[in-house]
Design an enzyme around this catalytic site. Structure first.
Site, mmCIF file in Angstrom:
data_model
loop_
_atom_site.group_PDB
_atom_site.id
_atom_site.type_symbol
_atom_site.label_atom_id
_atom_site.label_comp_id
_atom_site.label_asym_id
_atom_site.label_seq_id
_atom_site.Cartn_x
_atom_site.Cartn_y
_atom_site.Cartn_z
ATOM 1 N N GLY A 222 0.781 -1.228 0.000
ATOM 2 C CA GLY A 222 0.000 0.000 0.000
ATOM 3 C C GLY A 222 0.811 1.276 0.000
ATOM 4 O O GLY A 222 1.973 1.285 -0.387
ATOM 5 N N SER A 223 0.171 2.366 0.459
ATOM 6 C CA SER A 223 0.745 3.708 0.359
ATOM 7 C C SER A 223 1.929 3.893 1.297
ATOM 8 O O SER A 223 1.952 3.390 2.416
ATOM 9 C CB SER A 223 -0.323 4.738 0.693
ATOM 10 O OG SER A 223 0.265 5.987 0.957
ATOM 11 N N THR A 224 2.906 4.682 0.832
ATOM 12 C CA THR A 224 4.087 4.990 1.650
ATOM 13 C C THR A 224 3.727 5.820 2.878
ATOM 14 O O THR A 224 4.519 5.923 3.806
ATOM 15 C CB THR A 224 5.146 5.770 0.839
ATOM 16 O OG1 THR A 224 4.520 6.917 0.289
ATOM 17 C CG2 THR A 224 5.725 4.936 -0.270
ATOM 18 N N GLY B 181 1.874 4.907 4.974
ATOM 19 C CA GLY B 181 1.763 3.891 6.019
ATOM 20 C C GLY B 181 2.853 3.997 7.090
ATOM 21 O O GLY B 181 2.626 3.656 8.250
#
Lengths: 140, 403
Positions: free
Chosen positions: A65-67, A69
């Protein structure tokens, strides 16, 4: 006297922690997948949906998923809802950077399929070791 | 991985808490990705600036790094923020959001970061040269720096780019090494690609093919005769959004192409492929458009001049955002373009863009010439999109229902 299983992996972030394992065979996306206020997994249809990762030795194969995170892990820590350690098969940027920011002990290159939820596990991030202290609810 | 004595001292805390944390991040990433050593960098671009993406946790981390003595050692600029730093009220931004956004900018300022908030740093003074090692976040700028300039960067995240700024280092792996810049697939384009809109559609087609063929393959593009700066920035944004590409070579256009050979594995892209990609980004009728935006990536002065030309003496009938970097806006002010554009009722949304501003729920259908903006309009904001060439997007703002 039970035999203790000891696994050797790679240090991602140093620090010692022990506690109850929460294990999933699925990847975890911290941004959007975990509620930063409660530590509860909210990703739809995730194996851990509805369970809290707070204070657990969180075991999963790899992050996704998205960085953003990484910031979620930091936020969980400031809210007192972070896992006490993370064990991965293959750590990637999001989880690694998040563990360093939030100072969560983290080890990877561990055969995570050998670990089970409910086991008592000790992690030594600096040495890159994982020790299973008990089996599921009974000494091994 | 090997650290020299200065890097080791950074890791041991001799340069303070923030530098220590920064070096921990870089050394760990270096170990994970098998870097042999650190490469000195001369330029950094940081993403994760909009408070909408960072949240309180991100702000807290940045504040902690600023208080821990973090200071940028090399030229460092920022990605777009969640609002126009000066003119946020006119864009309908909530005052609480504005206050938090200002705190984010202040934290960066304390660390000595140049707080121009733009996805096109190469248009406002952060312009590396050929083969220079840099550490950039912002996927479109990463692709532009690697491909069009021939500088060397991986796709950094917000924290790893900040870490590079505070240490002047980045772990040497990935696109910093020659062997990873060699093309793995030839893309033969047999279609009309002239306007930035076409380049955006082309980026979507190539990006999606890479998703199937393998994300790590560096494309070698054949068949493009001319490419403007605007066309290339559009292609970079789109190919990075739809395929995660950080580097391509383009025959006759990009600097490393002449040193490489097009690989035997060939994919052909036809006019029909391009038309289908453009159609797929239109899921609403023109008369449903309630938001018009140009500037994803941020507009060049050439594009702003064109908007002024098209809007001269006209009135817009819809919310129309012109998104660009503040230094470019200053040129537009100087040239009188700003006055013409603002008299039409269109608004400058400087320092920000329609991808990172907190606009979910405010609009239903976005008209734009950017394939990247379409992707985020849909996935982040639940908007439908109308995807048209630049000039037609401007007409969309002026004439309800378009041509």
């Amino acid at each position: 006297m039970g035999k203790r299983m000891k696994l050797k992996g790679r240090k991602i972030f140093a620090g010692k922690a022990s506690g109850e394992a929460l294990v999933t065979a699925m990847g975890i996306s911290f941004f959007g997948g975990v509620d930063p206020h409660s530590g509860v997994v909210v990703e739809k249809n995730h194996e851990l949906e509805g369970q809290s990762i707070a204070g657990k030795i969180l075991v999963f194969p790899t992050g996704k998923g998205s960085t953003v995170g990484s910031y979620t892990l930091y936020r969980l820590k400031s809210n007192g809802k972070a896992p006490s350690a993370i064990i991965n098969a293959e750590c990637e940027t999001i989880t690694a950077v998040g563990c360093i920011m939030a100072e969560i002990p983290c080890v990877d290159q561990i055969p995570v399929e050998q670990l089970k939820s409910g086991q008592e596990i000790a992690v030594d991030g600096g040495k890159g070791t994982v020790e299973v202290l008990t089996g599921d609810n009974h000494a091994a | 991985m090997q650290l020299n004595s200065e890097e080791r001292a950074m890791l041991d805390g001799d340069y303070g808490r923030a530098t220590r944390k920064a070096m921990q991040i870089l050394a760990t990433l270096g170990d994970i990705y098998g870097a042999g050593r650190m490469a000195p960098v001369t330029s950094v671009q940081i993403a994760g600036v909009s408070y909408d993406n960072l949240g309180e946790a991100g702000l807290q981390f940045l504040t902690e790094m600023a208080e821990g003595g973090g200071r940028a050692l090399v030229l460092t600029t920022l990605n777009p923020a969640g609002m126009d730093i000066e003119n946020w009220q006119a864009l309908g931004i909530d005052p609480d959001f504005a206050e938090n956004q200002q705190r984010v900018i202040q934290a960066f300022e304390r660390m000595g970061v140049i707080t121009t908030c733009s996805c096109t740093p190469y248009l406002s003074g952060n312009l590396p040269h050929f083969r220079e090692h840099i550490a950039w976040a912002e996927s479109s700028a990463v692709c532009y720096a690697n491909s069009v300039i021939g500088a060397r960067t991986n796709r950094e995240g917000g924290p790893s780019a900040l870490a590079a700024a505070l240490t002047g280092r980045t772990p040497e792996y990935g696109y910093h090494l020659d062997k990873n810049r060699v093309p793995g697939i030839t893309i033969e384009v047999n279609a009309d690609v002239s306007e930035s809109f076409h380049f955006g559609a082309l980026g979507k087609v190539i990006g999606e093919k890479l998703e199937t063929e393998g994300r790590k393959l560096v494309p070698y593009i054949l068949g493009i005769e001319n490419a403007s700066l605007e066309g290339l920035k559009s292609l970079c944004a789109s190919i990075a959004t739809y395929g995660g590409a950080a580097l391509f070579h383009m025959d006759g256009i990009t600097p490393e192409a002449a040193q490489m050979f097009p690989p035997d594995k060939i994919l052909t892209i036809s006019q029909a492929d391009l038309d289908a990609a453009a159609r797929s980004l239109n899921d609403a009728a023109a008369d449903e458009v309630d938001f018009v935006s140009l500037g994803c990536p941020h507009l060049s002065i050439v594009e702003i001049a064109r908007i002024a030309e098209l809007l001269q003496g006209k009135k817009v009938t819809k919310e129309f955002w012109i998104t660009t970097a503040r230094p470019t806006k200053h040129i537009a002010d100087m040239m009188g373009y700003t006055k013409i554009i603002e008299e039409s009722g269109a608004k400058f949304a400087t320092d920000t863009c329609c991808v990172v501003a907190p606009i979910k729920g405010r609009f239903k259908v976005l008209a734009t010439d950017s394939a990247k903006a379409c992707y985020y309009a849909y996935s982040k904001n639940d908007f439908k999109t109308v995807f048209k060439p630049f000039d037609q997007v401007v007409s969309e703002a002026v004439n309800p229902g378009g041509e």
